[in-house]
Write an enzyme that holds these catalytic residues in place. Structure first.
Site, PDB file in Angstrom:
ATOM      1  N   ARG A 107      13.773  -7.409  12.183  1.00 48.83           N
ATOM      2  CA  ARG A 107      13.045  -6.597  13.151  1.00 48.83           C
ATOM      3  C   ARG A 107      11.942  -7.432  13.781  1.00 48.83           C
ATOM      4  O   ARG A 107      11.390  -8.338  13.151  1.00 48.83           O
ATOM      5  CB  ARG A 107      12.432  -5.372  12.462  1.00 48.83           C
ATOM      6  CG  ARG A 107      13.430  -4.439  11.839  1.00 48.83           C
ATOM      7  CD  ARG A 107      12.786  -3.154  11.385  1.00 48.83           C
ATOM      8  NE  ARG A 107      11.471  -3.363  10.759  1.00 48.83           N
ATOM      9  CZ  ARG A 107      10.704  -2.373  10.296  1.00 48.83           C
ATOM     10  NH1 ARG A 107      11.109  -1.128  10.401  1.00 48.83           N
ATOM     11  NH2 ARG A 107       9.548  -2.637   9.745  1.00 48.83           N
ATOM     12  N   LYS A 110       0.814  -1.217   0.000  1.00 49.01           N
ATOM     13  CA  LYS A 110       0.000   0.000   0.000  1.00 49.01           C
ATOM     14  C   LYS A 110       0.847   1.266   0.000  1.00 49.01           C
ATOM     15  O   LYS A 110       0.543   2.224  -0.702  1.00 49.01           O
ATOM     16  CB  LYS A 110      -0.955   0.005   1.202  1.00 49.01           C
ATOM     17  CG  LYS A 110      -2.028  -1.061   1.158  1.00 49.01           C
ATOM     18  CD  LYS A 110      -3.084  -0.847   2.226  1.00 49.01           C
ATOM     19  CE  LYS A 110      -2.514  -0.918   3.624  1.00 49.01           C
ATOM     20  NZ  LYS A 110      -1.936  -2.242   3.944  1.00 49.01           N
ATOM     21  N   ARG A 148      -9.462   1.904   8.962  1.00 46.12           N
ATOM     22  CA  ARG A 148      -9.019   0.529   9.168  1.00 46.12           C
ATOM     23  C   ARG A 148     -10.160  -0.400   9.580  1.00 46.12           C
ATOM     24  O   ARG A 148      -9.963  -1.611   9.644  1.00 46.12           O
ATOM     25  CB  ARG A 148      -7.921   0.469  10.239  1.00 46.12           C
ATOM     26  CG  ARG A 148      -6.585   1.036   9.789  1.00 46.12           C
ATOM     27  CD  ARG A 148      -5.520   0.759  10.832  1.00 46.12           C
ATOM     28  NE  ARG A 148      -4.220   1.294  10.477  1.00 46.12           N
ATOM     29  CZ  ARG A 148      -3.339   0.684   9.699  1.00 46.12           C
ATOM     30  NH1 ARG A 148      -3.632  -0.488   9.173  1.00 46.12           N
ATOM     31  NH2 ARG A 148      -2.165   1.236   9.433  1.00 46.12           N
TER      32      ARG A 148
END
Length: 216
Positions: A159, A13, A88
């Site tokens: 990460r 996105k 969202r």
């Protein structure tokens, strides 16, 4: 054009939002950018947001909504925008609809980037970050056979938010809270979907073709 971009984490996105907004000459409004700026700046909002982001959870609605409202009221967003990362969930979508109505506006289209879960896991869990220069590599796409950065020689690490466990949790959160947006916007006759697999340039081309009927 007033546009919302939706899709699961890892769908691309952020990358597509930048290209699409540039092609349409509208501002890209990313809640992710706002969150990261606050986190790096050490603000109170940043500390709150970081707790949720580190777990792969969503930042509370009231924090996000206030930021979006302020941003949409700015002059460069009056004739159009691309929203990336908001709404969202369905309650946020309803608030956005009401918010735009107060501004005398409405969404033109919602573009969904479609990609399956296993491809998302492959994309995100395969990322490695250089601890020295910050460059991101991918164990598959960059054919990395070691844990050394080819640019500066720094050590690569994964990460915490790129671990497979965290990625799958993020997908679960998406399915529970964000995926219902697809049905909501389909019912509003605003939803258009495009295949988000393949080279970035091809995905952008598909997206622009899908958006063509909605252009002024």
């Amino acid at each position: 054009m007033r546009l919302v971009l939706v899709g699961p984490p890892g769908a691309g996105k952020g990358t597509q939002a930048q290209f699409i907004a540039s092609n349409l000459s509208i501002p890209k409004i990313s809640t992710g950018d706002i969150f990261r700026a606050n986190v790096s700046g050490g603000t109170e909002l940043g500390r709150i947001a970081k707790e949720y982001m580190d777990r792969g959870d969503l930042v509370p609605d009231e924090v996000t909504i206030a930021m979006v409202r302020d941003r949409l009221s700015e002059s460069d967003a009056q004739d159009g925008f691309l929203l990336d990362g908001f709404p969202r969930n369905v309650p946020q979508a309803e608030i956005l609809k009401k918010m735009l109505s107060e501004f005398g506006a409405a969404l033109d289209v919602v573009l969904e980037l479609v990609v399956d879960d296993e491809e998302v896991v492959r994309r995100l869990a395969g990322r490695r970050t250089c601890g020295q220069c910050g460059r991101i590599w991918h164990v598959d796409f960059d054919d990395k056979k070691d844990d050394v950065c080819d640019v500066c020689g720094g050590r690569l690490y994964q990460r915490e938010d790129d671990s497979e466990e965290t990625v799958r949790h993020r997908l679960e959160v998406y399915q529970e809270q964000t995926a219902p947006l697809v049905s909501f916007y389909a019912d509003e006759n605003l939803l258009v979907g495009v295949d988000a697999t393949g080279p970035v340039e091809e995905i952008t081309q598909r997206a622009m073709e899908a958006l063509r009927p909605f252009a002024d």
